[in-house]
Design a protein around this motif. Structure first.
Motif, PDB file in Angstrom:
ATOM      1  N   VAL A 118       4.381  -0.477   6.565  1.00 43.22           N
ATOM      2  CA  VAL A 118       3.393  -0.270   5.497  1.00 43.22           C
ATOM      3  C   VAL A 118       3.651  -1.189   4.314  1.00 43.22           C
ATOM      4  O   VAL A 118       2.755  -1.915   3.858  1.00 43.22           O
ATOM      5  CB  VAL A 118       3.384   1.207   5.041  1.00 43.22           C
ATOM      6  CG1 VAL A 118       2.496   1.380   3.811  1.00 43.22           C
ATOM      7  CG2 VAL A 118       2.903   2.100   6.171  1.00 43.22           C
ATOM      8  N   ILE A 161       1.034  -3.916   6.221  1.00 46.60           N
ATOM      9  CA  ILE A 161      -0.332  -3.414   6.030  1.00 46.60           C
ATOM     10  C   ILE A 161      -0.756  -3.436   4.566  1.00 46.60           C
ATOM     11  O   ILE A 161      -1.879  -3.827   4.239  1.00 46.60           O
ATOM     12  CB  ILE A 161      -0.461  -1.980   6.589  1.00 46.60           C
ATOM     13  CG1 ILE A 161      -0.108  -1.951   8.073  1.00 46.60           C
ATOM     14  CG2 ILE A 161      -1.879  -1.462   6.385  1.00 46.60           C
ATOM     15  CD1 ILE A 161       0.026  -0.553   8.641  1.00 46.60           C
ATOM     16  N   LYS A 162       0.144  -3.033   3.685  1.00 52.74           N
ATOM     17  CA  LYS A 162      -0.199  -2.968   2.263  1.00 52.74           C
ATOM     18  C   LYS A 162      -0.651  -4.324   1.730  1.00 52.74           C
ATOM     19  O   LYS A 162      -1.646  -4.425   1.000  1.00 52.74           O
ATOM     20  CB  LYS A 162       1.002  -2.465   1.468  1.00 52.74           C
ATOM     21  CG  LYS A 162       0.740  -2.322  -0.025  1.00 52.74           C
ATOM     22  CD  LYS A 162       1.932  -1.712  -0.733  1.00 52.74           C
ATOM     23  CE  LYS A 162       3.049  -2.718  -0.910  1.00 52.74           C
ATOM     24  NZ  LYS A 162       4.160  -2.169  -1.734  1.00 52.74           N
ATOM     25  N   LEU A 190      -1.600  -1.022  11.853  1.00 50.25           N
ATOM     26  CA  LEU A 190      -1.847   0.419  11.860  1.00 50.25           C
ATOM     27  C   LEU A 190      -1.489   1.035  13.208  1.00 50.25           C
ATOM     28  O   LEU A 190      -0.957   2.144  13.269  1.00 50.25           O
ATOM     29  CB  LEU A 190      -3.313   0.707  11.529  1.00 50.25           C
ATOM     30  CG  LEU A 190      -3.717   0.550  10.063  1.00 50.25           C
ATOM     31  CD1 LEU A 190      -5.214   0.763   9.905  1.00 50.25           C
ATOM     32  CD2 LEU A 190      -2.948   1.514   9.171  1.00 50.25           C
ATOM     33  N   LYS A 227      -7.749   2.069   4.416  1.00 52.92           N
ATOM     34  CA  LYS A 227      -7.291   2.745   3.196  1.00 52.92           C
ATOM     35  C   LYS A 227      -7.099   4.236   3.438  1.00 52.92           C
ATOM     36  O   LYS A 227      -6.133   4.839   2.962  1.00 52.92           O
ATOM     37  CB  LYS A 227      -8.284   2.504   2.048  1.00 52.92           C
ATOM     38  CG  LYS A 227      -8.290   1.075   1.542  1.00 52.92           C
ATOM     39  CD  LYS A 227      -9.021   0.927   0.224  1.00 52.92           C
ATOM     40  CE  LYS A 227     -10.488   1.141   0.332  1.00 52.92           C
ATOM     41  NZ  LYS A 227     -11.191   0.853  -0.951  1.00 52.92           N
ATOM     42  N   ILE A 229      -3.919   4.691   5.613  1.00 55.19           N
ATOM     43  CA  ILE A 229      -2.715   4.443   4.810  1.00 55.19           C
ATOM     44  C   ILE A 229      -2.499   5.573   3.808  1.00 55.19           C
ATOM     45  O   ILE A 229      -1.358   5.931   3.492  1.00 55.19           O
ATOM     46  CB  ILE A 229      -2.831   3.093   4.075  1.00 55.19           C
ATOM     47  CG1 ILE A 229      -2.597   1.959   5.063  1.00 55.19           C
ATOM     48  CG2 ILE A 229      -1.814   2.986   2.951  1.00 55.19           C
ATOM     49  CD1 ILE A 229      -1.224   1.952   5.676  1.00 55.19           C
ATOM     50  N   GLY A 282       1.060   7.059   3.995  1.00 54.08           N
ATOM     51  CA  GLY A 282       1.859   6.860   2.795  1.00 54.08           C
ATOM     52  C   GLY A 282       2.145   8.149   2.055  1.00 54.08           C
ATOM     53  O   GLY A 282       3.299   8.438   1.704  1.00 54.08           O
ATOM     54  N   TYR A 325      -0.312   6.635  -2.040  1.00 55.59           N
ATOM     55  CA  TYR A 325      -1.238   5.532  -1.809  1.00 55.59           C
ATOM     56  C   TYR A 325      -2.679   5.988  -2.043  1.00 55.59           C
ATOM     57  O   TYR A 325      -3.578   5.152  -2.142  1.00 55.59           O
ATOM     58  CB  TYR A 325      -1.099   5.008  -0.382  1.00 55.59           C
ATOM     59  CG  TYR A 325       0.089   4.100  -0.193  1.00 55.59           C
ATOM     60  CD1 TYR A 325       0.003   2.745  -0.476  1.00 55.59           C
ATOM     61  CD2 TYR A 325       1.311   4.601   0.242  1.00 55.59           C
ATOM     62  CE1 TYR A 325       1.093   1.906  -0.321  1.00 55.59           C
ATOM     63  CE2 TYR A 325       2.404   3.775   0.407  1.00 55.59           C
ATOM     64  CZ  TYR A 325       2.288   2.428   0.123  1.00 55.59           C
ATOM     65  OH  TYR A 325       3.382   1.604   0.278  1.00 55.59           O
ATOM     66  N   TYR A 330      -7.928   5.058  -3.025  1.00 52.34           N
ATOM     67  CA  TYR A 330      -6.772   4.242  -2.666  1.00 52.34           C
ATOM     68  C   TYR A 330      -6.221   3.603  -3.935  1.00 52.34           C
ATOM     69  O   TYR A 330      -6.938   2.875  -4.639  1.00 52.34           O
ATOM     70  CB  TYR A 330      -7.193   3.180  -1.651  1.00 52.34           C
ATOM     71  CG  TYR A 330      -6.064   2.323  -1.139  1.00 52.34           C
ATOM     72  CD1 TYR A 330      -5.067   2.856  -0.329  1.00 52.34           C
ATOM     73  CD2 TYR A 330      -6.001   0.973  -1.452  1.00 52.34           C
ATOM     74  CE1 TYR A 330      -4.037   2.063   0.154  1.00 52.34           C
ATOM     75  CE2 TYR A 330      -4.980   0.170  -0.970  1.00 52.34           C
ATOM     76  CZ  TYR A 330      -3.999   0.721  -0.171  1.00 52.34           C
ATOM     77  OH  TYR A 330      -2.978  -0.070   0.294  1.00 52.34           O
TER      78      TYR A 330
END
Length: 228
Positions: A16, A20-21, A83, A183, A186, A190, A198, A204
């Motif tokens: 993450v 991904i972030k 993901l 989003k 996550i 998160g 997150y 988000y």
């Protein structure tokens, strides 16, 4: 040299926070910039800047496609920060991962159609298995990703000799839907498996960071006299 073994949470954190972030931030930033340029298309044309910013939009479009492709990349041969890889860790380590803010997670799953009375009675590991299944179910199908993968593989990663009519067209709404889906997922991962917020109140948290460049661009347009 002895290999350092990471815990499932550490592996998830790496995917993450180091993958991904940043890809999601890149995609949103590029989309906001692309839209901002489009909003002032006539003003840019009046100042003879339409070709410059038209080419910038082309570069931004490439970045959007590549970033979204990385977020949803699914290839078992490589250790990807995507993901799919994150969901796989959750699924395979349901008995080891601790759920943070469990009540909020139950409420979120209730919104997705699950009976919260059943969720309350579950152990964390049982609930985590449910979460992994639901997240997998929400992932885009091959058809949903076909246009993006087509352009990435045949135009961006390689310049394949192929009839342009065979290159699928990507609709802006499709890109926006994929970003919103990322989003949302996550937010679940998160907030509830990494203990980092997150997502707050359904929003988000890093989307605000993605607006910085487009707001700066608007200020630049004003200072340059392109817009009033």
């Amino acid at each position: 040299m002895e290999e350092i073994m990471c815990t499932p949470k550490e592996d998830l954190q790496d995917i993450v926070d180091n993958g991904i972030k940043f890809d999601l931030l890149a995609a949103e930033t590029a989309m906001f910039l692309y839209e901002t340029i489009g909003n002032y298309q006539s003003e840019l044309a009046d100042k003879n800047f339409e070709h410059l910013f038209g080419n910038i939009q082309l570069l931004l479009a490439k970045d959007i496609v590549l970033s979204i492709s990385k977020i949803f990349d699914h290839n078992e041969r490589f250790n990807l920060r995507s993901l799919y890889a994150a969901i796989k860790i959750i699924k395979n380590n349901a008995h080891e991962l601790k759920i943070e803010y469990r009540v909020q997670l139950e409420e979120r799953l209730g919104v997705w159609g699950l009976d919260r009375k059943c969720l309350i009675a579950m152990a964390d590991s049982e609930l985590t298995i449910i979460v992994a299944k639901m997240l997998n179910d929400k992932m885009p199908s091959k058809d949903d990703m076909k246009a993006i993968k087509n352009i990435r593989d045949k135009r961006l990663a390689h310049d394949e000799c192929i009839d342009e009519a065979k290159i699928s067209v990507i609709l802006w709404q499709e890109l926006d839907n994929l970003v919103e889906l990322a989003k949302s997922i996550i937010g679940i991962i998160g907030n509830h498996y990494l203990g980092s917020l997150y997502e707050t109140n359904g929003k988000y948290t890093l989307s605000e960071d993605a607006l910085i460049e487009s707001r700066s661009l608007v200020r630049l347009f004003r200072q340059a006299g392109i817009i009033s």
